[in-house]
Design a protein around this motif. Sequence first.
Motif, PDB file in Angstrom:
ATOM      1  N   GLY A  14       0.652  -1.054  -0.070  1.00  0.00           N
ATOM      2  CA  GLY A  14       0.001  -0.011   0.018  1.00  0.00           C
ATOM      3  C   GLY A  14       0.654   1.194   0.042  1.00  0.00           C
ATOM      4  O   GLY A  14       0.488   2.086  -0.831  1.00  0.00           O
ATOM      5  N   ARG A  15       1.969   1.216   0.769  1.00  0.00           N
ATOM      6  CA  ARG A  15       2.774   2.434   0.846  1.00  0.00           C
ATOM      7  C   ARG A  15       3.369   2.657  -0.686  1.00  0.00           C
ATOM      8  O   ARG A  15       3.757   3.838  -0.902  1.00  0.00           O
ATOM      9  N   HIS A  16       3.991   1.447  -1.190  1.00  0.00           N
ATOM     10  CA  HIS A  16       4.555   1.655  -2.406  1.00  0.00           C
ATOM     11  C   HIS A  16       3.521   2.246  -3.720  1.00  0.00           C
ATOM     12  O   HIS A  16       3.887   2.953  -4.264  1.00  0.00           O
ATOM     13  N   LYS A  17       2.278   1.697  -3.481  1.00  0.00           N
ATOM     14  CA  LYS A  17       1.305   2.118  -4.345  1.00  0.00           C
ATOM     15  C   LYS A  17       0.955   3.569  -4.224  1.00  0.00           C
ATOM     16  O   LYS A  17       0.885   4.624  -5.214  1.00  0.00           O
ATOM     17  N   ALA A  18       1.009   4.080  -2.986  1.00  0.00           N
ATOM     18  CA  ALA A  18       0.753   5.303  -2.682  1.00  0.00           C
ATOM     19  C   ALA A  18       1.760   6.491  -3.358  1.00  0.00           C
ATOM     20  O   ALA A  18       1.807   7.425  -3.739  1.00  0.00           O
ATOM     21  N   PHE A  19       3.080   6.077  -3.140  1.00  0.00           N
ATOM     22  CA  PHE A  19       4.209   6.761  -3.349  1.00  0.00           C
ATOM     23  C   PHE A  19       4.453   6.808  -4.983  1.00  0.00           C
ATOM     24  O   PHE A  19       4.937   7.820  -5.450  1.00  0.00           O
ATOM     25  N   SER A  20       3.941   5.645  -5.615  1.00  0.00           N
ATOM     26  CA  SER A  20       4.154   5.539  -7.051  1.00  0.00           C
ATOM     27  C   SER A  20       3.082   6.519  -7.572  1.00  0.00           C
ATOM     28  O   SER A  20       3.357   7.099  -8.801  1.00  0.00           O
ATOM     29  N   THR A  21       2.131   6.900  -7.001  1.00  0.00           N
ATOM     30  CA  THR A  21       1.136   7.846  -7.609  1.00  0.00           C
ATOM     31  C   THR A  21       1.643   9.253  -7.453  1.00  0.00           C
ATOM     32  O   THR A  21       1.222  10.251  -8.210  1.00  0.00           O
ATOM     33  N   CYS A  22       2.543   9.495  -6.628  1.00  0.00           N
ATOM     34  CA  CYS A  22       2.958  11.000  -6.417  1.00  0.00           C
ATOM     35  C   CYS A  22       4.513  10.863  -7.043  1.00  0.00           C
ATOM     36  O   CYS A  22       4.882  12.089  -6.863  1.00  0.00           O
ATOM     37  N   GLY A  23       5.216   9.809  -7.461  1.00  0.00           N
ATOM     38  CA  GLY A  23       6.471   9.852  -7.854  1.00  0.00           C
ATOM     39  C   GLY A  23       6.730  10.885  -8.733  1.00  0.00           C
ATOM     40  O   GLY A  23       7.568  11.758  -8.815  1.00  0.00           O
ATOM     41  N   SER A  24       5.830  10.724  -9.774  1.00  0.00           N
ATOM     42  CA  SER A  24       5.927  11.447 -11.102  1.00  0.00           C
ATOM     43  C   SER A  24       5.966  13.100 -10.988  1.00  0.00           C
ATOM     44  O   SER A  24       6.514  13.833 -11.367  1.00  0.00           O
ATOM     45  N   HIS A  25       4.771  13.034 -10.172  1.00  0.00           N
ATOM     46  CA  HIS A  25       4.562  14.906  -9.641  1.00  0.00           C
ATOM     47  C   HIS A  25       5.667  15.437  -8.917  1.00  0.00           C
ATOM     48  O   HIS A  25       6.136  16.510  -9.179  1.00  0.00           O
ATOM     49  N   LEU A  26       6.160  14.619  -7.946  1.00  0.00           N
ATOM     50  CA  LEU A  26       7.353  15.299  -7.154  1.00  0.00           C
ATOM     51  C   LEU A  26       8.486  15.320  -8.088  1.00  0.00           C
ATOM     52  O   LEU A  26       9.341  16.250  -7.863  1.00  0.00           O
ATOM     53  N   ALA A  27       8.949  14.641  -9.163  1.00  0.00           N
ATOM     54  CA  ALA A  27       9.862  14.369  -9.877  1.00  0.00           C
ATOM     55  C   ALA A  27       9.996  15.995 -10.809  1.00  0.00           C
ATOM     56  O   ALA A  27      10.886  16.506 -10.886  1.00  0.00           O
ATOM     57  N   VAL A  28       8.886  15.973 -11.288  1.00  0.00           N
ATOM     58  CA  VAL A  28       8.584  17.188 -12.403  1.00  0.00           C
ATOM     59  C   VAL A  28       8.571  18.491 -11.232  1.00  0.00           C
ATOM     60  O   VAL A  28       9.352  19.635 -11.557  1.00  0.00           O
ATOM     61  N   VAL A  29       8.013  18.518 -10.077  1.00  0.00           N
ATOM     62  CA  VAL A  29       8.269  19.665  -9.097  1.00  0.00           C
ATOM     63  C   VAL A  29       9.668  19.904  -8.897  1.00  0.00           C
ATOM     64  O   VAL A  29      10.186  21.009  -8.806  1.00  0.00           O
ATOM     65  N   SER A  30      10.449  18.958  -8.721  1.00  0.00           N
ATOM     66  CA  SER A  30      11.774  19.134  -8.276  1.00  0.00           C
ATOM     67  C   SER A  30      12.713  19.619  -9.284  1.00  0.00           C
ATOM     68  O   SER A  30      13.235  20.665  -9.346  1.00  0.00           O
ATOM     69  N   LEU A  31      12.235  19.105 -10.601  1.00  0.00           N
ATOM     70  CA  LEU A  31      12.867  19.774 -11.907  1.00  0.00           C
ATOM     71  C   LEU A  31      12.515  21.336 -11.708  1.00  0.00           C
ATOM     72  O   LEU A  31      13.547  21.966 -12.128  1.00  0.00           O
ATOM     73  N   PHE A  32      11.248  21.612 -11.980  1.00  0.00           N
ATOM     74  CA  PHE A  32      10.892  22.754 -12.220  1.00  0.00           C
ATOM     75  C   PHE A  32      11.253  23.785 -11.233  1.00  0.00           C
ATOM     76  O   PHE A  32      11.980  24.691 -11.531  1.00  0.00           O
ATOM     77  N   TYR A  33      10.902  23.562 -10.079  1.00  0.00           N
ATOM     78  CA  TYR A  33      11.149  24.697  -8.893  1.00  0.00           C
ATOM     79  C   TYR A  33      12.669  24.749  -8.617  1.00  0.00           C
ATOM     80  O   TYR A  33      13.284  25.919  -8.376  1.00  0.00           O
ATOM     81  N   GLY A  34      13.356  23.816  -8.840  1.00  0.00           N
ATOM     82  CA  GLY A  34      14.919  23.426  -8.640  1.00  0.00           C
ATOM     83  C   GLY A  34      15.495  24.508  -9.381  1.00  0.00           C
ATOM     84  O   GLY A  34      16.397  25.422  -8.925  1.00  0.00           O
ATOM     85  N   SER A  35      15.321  24.601 -10.673  1.00  0.00           N
ATOM     86  CA  SER A  35      15.792  25.478 -11.534  1.00  0.00           C
ATOM     87  C   SER A  35      15.463  26.923 -11.534  1.00  0.00           C
ATOM     88  O   SER A  35      15.820  28.195 -11.692  1.00  0.00           O
ATOM     89  N   LEU A  36      14.062  26.890 -11.334  1.00  0.00           N
ATOM     90  CA  LEU A  36      13.187  28.339 -11.551  1.00  0.00           C
ATOM     91  C   LEU A  36      13.758  29.291 -10.306  1.00  0.00           C
ATOM     92  O   LEU A  36      13.942  30.550 -10.364  1.00  0.00           O
ATOM     93  N   MET A  37      13.938  28.561  -9.007  1.00  0.00           N
ATOM     94  CA  MET A  37      14.375  29.380  -7.746  1.00  0.00           C
ATOM     95  C   MET A  37      15.750  30.069  -8.048  1.00  0.00           C
ATOM     96  O   MET A  37      15.999  30.997  -7.447  1.00  0.00           O
ATOM     97  N   VAL A  38      16.537  29.250  -8.731  1.00  0.00           N
ATOM     98  CA  VAL A  38      17.972  30.008  -8.938  1.00  0.00           C
ATOM     99  C   VAL A  38      17.826  31.012  -9.819  1.00  0.00           C
ATOM    100  O   VAL A  38      18.702  32.335  -9.541  1.00  0.00           O
ATOM    101  N   MET A  39      16.776  31.111 -10.569  1.00  0.00           N
ATOM    102  CA  MET A  39      16.919  32.368 -11.530  1.00  0.00           C
ATOM    103  C   MET A  39      16.125  33.617 -11.015  1.00  0.00           C
ATOM    104  O   MET A  39      16.348  34.738 -11.244  1.00  0.00           O
TER     105      MET A  39
END
Length: 313
Positions: free
Chosen positions: A237-262
Amino acid sequence: MRTLETTNISGFVNEFILLGFPCRREIQILLFVVFSFIYLLTLMGNTSIICAVWSSQKLHTPMYILLANFSFLEICYVSSDVPIMLANLISQTKSISYAGCLLQFYFFSSMCAAECLFLSVMSFDRFIAICRPLHYPTLMTHHVCAQFVIFCWVGGCLWLLTPLTLISQVPFCGPNTIDHFFCDLAPLLALSCAPIPGITLTCGIISSLIIFLTFLYILGTYFCVLSTVLQVPSSLGRHKAFSTCGSHLAVVSLFYGSLMVMYVSPGSGDYRGIQKFVTLFYALATPFFNPLIYSFQNKDMKEALKKSLYVLQ
């Protein structure tokens, strides 16, 4: 406020030169080929997600409707600056009109603000799905989802109206060379021929607010999600819950990580070297990776994409 006609007549600049990537002609042609290839793949990847959601009845849920809108936003986002960047790579003039520069700044920044809002709404969707699963069908109806979509699009467009109005009042009388590959906020303000600390501060606050408020909201929702997931007794159940959020978290990390630098300090004006590369990363690379992240991490999306490709064959 100076009108465009007045500034032209009075000797103020009526066009800007986008310096882009000053290097040898051979390297610029190579960059043109590479960036064109990435741009086409980005358009194809995000379009495929839109088609998959549209064609699969199984994906007609708020989560995937938001994802389809997000993919369309990515197409608009990457198309606001990359085509002009590609044209300037093979052009000798590398110029953009005054009005075109302001429009490019507004369109790119509006899409960026809308992306912040969409990522926040998508995190809220995951929060309700995991932390309030029994209430999800009543809280996230198609009507509510449509309201969220309208809010993101309209909110992104309205958020940047004040900076656009303020920048249109900035006097530009030369030099007119922007050390960037598109009309971004800081290098544009750096060309002002009069001190504008108030406008720089206001634009900086408005740009920073949309970034930090949405980012803090996303952190808050995922803190609640993490707390809920850790209470799930089964590892499956934990793995299934994390898998539903993993994609969104990866996109958030990519976007905000570079955006805040600028955009933490948009008045700094230091856009050489690494900062220009960071801008290129979130303006071109992030929209390119998003379809890959969502399709590889999501079983339903992969099945829908396979069916769409089968229909096309």
